[in-house]
Write an enzyme that holds these catalytic residues in place. Structure first.
Site, short mmCIF file in Angstrom:
data_model
loop_
_atom_site.label_atom_id
_atom_site.label_comp_id
_atom_site.label_asym_id
_atom_site.label_seq_id
_atom_site.Cartn_x
_atom_site.Cartn_y
_atom_site.Cartn_z
N ASP A 1 0.87 -1.16 0.00
CA ASP A 1 0.00 0.00 0.00
C ASP A 1 0.93 1.23 0.00
O ASP A 1 2.13 1.10 0.28
CB ASP A 1 -0.86 -0.06 1.28
N ASP B 1 -0.06 5.22 0.85
CA ASP B 1 -0.29 6.21 1.92
C ASP B 1 -0.43 5.53 3.28
O ASP B 1 -1.21 4.59 3.43
CB ASP B 1 -1.58 7.00 1.64
N ASP C 1 -1.63 -0.64 5.90
CA ASP C 1 -1.81 0.02 7.20
C ASP C 1 -3.26 0.09 7.66
O ASP C 1 -3.53 0.64 8.74
CB ASP C 1 -1.24 1.45 7.16
#
Ligand SMILES: O=C(O)COP(=O)(O)O
Ligand SMILES: [Mg+2]
Length: 223
Positions: free
Chosen positions: A10, A12, A172
Site C-alpha cells: 500500500d 499512503d 496500514d
C-alpha cells in the site's frame, strides 16, 4: 534467500506520510466551495478509501450540505493542486527508504496497490526518487473496482506476472487487510499510521519493512 520473492505495498500510511499533502490538496478543492479548512491530523483518519470517498466521508462527518456539482468541483480542485505539488510535504516513515532498498537488493520484486489517484501516484513516486524500484504501481481509478475489491490487488500481481504463493501484501488499514483476505494472500501490517488499530495474527505485525526478509513462507504456512 528472502522468504517472499515479491511484495506488494500500500502507499499512503504504509510507505509515506502523505497526509499533509493530501490535506493541502483537499483544502484547495474545499476552498472552491467556501468549505472550511481541514487539519492534516483530522484528514489522516479518513485516508485509505481513495479521494472520492475521502471527500464524501469528510462532508458527512462535518455535516456540510453539498450537491454533486460542488463535490465534482472540490475533487477537480483537489486533483489539480495534488498534481501541481505531489510530494512537497510528504515524508517516508522511519527506515522505509533504506528497507525498500534492502529488499530490492536482496532480489525481492516490488509493487504498489494504492487507492490514491493513479496519475498522482506516478508523480509522487517519481518526486520521491522511486522510479524504477517498483515494477507496477496501480491507483484506484486505473482498475474497474478499487480496494477492498481483490481485483485491484490481483491487477498489480498480474502486471508483475506473479505466481500465487510467492508474494504478500503490506498495508496500514483494515481496507488493505480485507483486500488481501479476499484475494487469498498473506497480509502484514506496519506499526505506524493506522496500523496499530489493525488486528493481525502473531508474526504479521512488522516492526520495520526489513523484517519481511525473514518473514514468509513459514509464517504464511502457519496461518
Ligand atoms: O485513500 C487514498 O487516497 C490512498 O490510500 P492508500 O495508498 O492507503 O491505498
Ligand atoms: Mg494506506
Amino acid at each position: 534467500m528472502p522468504a517472499y520473492s515479491a511484495l506488494i505495498f500500500d502507499l499512503d500510511g504504509t510507505l509515506i506520510d502523505s497526509a499533509p499533502d493530501i490535506a493541502a490538496a483537499l483544502n484547495a478543492g474545499f476552498a472552491r466551495n467556501g468549505w472550511p479548512e481541514l487539519d492534516p491530523a483530522y484528514v489522516e483518519r479518513f485516508i485509505g478509501n481513495g479521494p472520492h470517498r475521502l471527500i464524501r466521508d469528510i462532508l458527512d462527518d462535518k455535516g456540510i450540505a453539498h450537491d454533486e456539482a460542488a463535490v465534482a468541483r472540490a475533487f477537480d480542485g483537489y486533483l489539480r493542486a495534488y498534481l501541481d505539488d505531489p510530494a512537497g510535504r510528504t515524508r517516508f516513515f522511519d527506515h522505509v527508504r533504506e528497507d525498500l532498498g534492502a529488499l530490492h537488493a536482496a532480489g525481492v520484486r516490488l509493487g504498489i496497490c494504492t487507492n490514491k489517484n493513479h496519475a498522482v501516484t506516478g508523480k509522487v513516486l517519481s518526486q520521491l526518487g522511486l522510479d524504477g524500484l517498483f515494477e507496477a504501481a496501480i491507483g484506484a481509478d486505473a482498475v474497474p473496482a478499487c480496494k477492498p475489491d481483490p481485483g485491484h490487488l490481483r491487477a498489480v500481481a498480474a502486471a508483475m506476472d506473479l505466481t500465487p504463493g510467492t508474494w504478500a501484501y503490506v498495508g496500514d488499514t483494515r481496507v488493505d487487510q480485507a483486500t488481501a483476505a479476499a484475494a487469498g494472500v498473506p497480509f502484514y501490517v506496519v506499526p505506524w499510521g493506522g496500523g496499530a488499530e489493525v488486528a493481525v495474527p502473531a508474526g504479521h505485525r512488522l516492526t520495520r519493512l526489513a523484517d519481511l526478509l525473514q518473514h514468509g513462507r513459514k509464517a504464511s504456512a502457519a496461518e
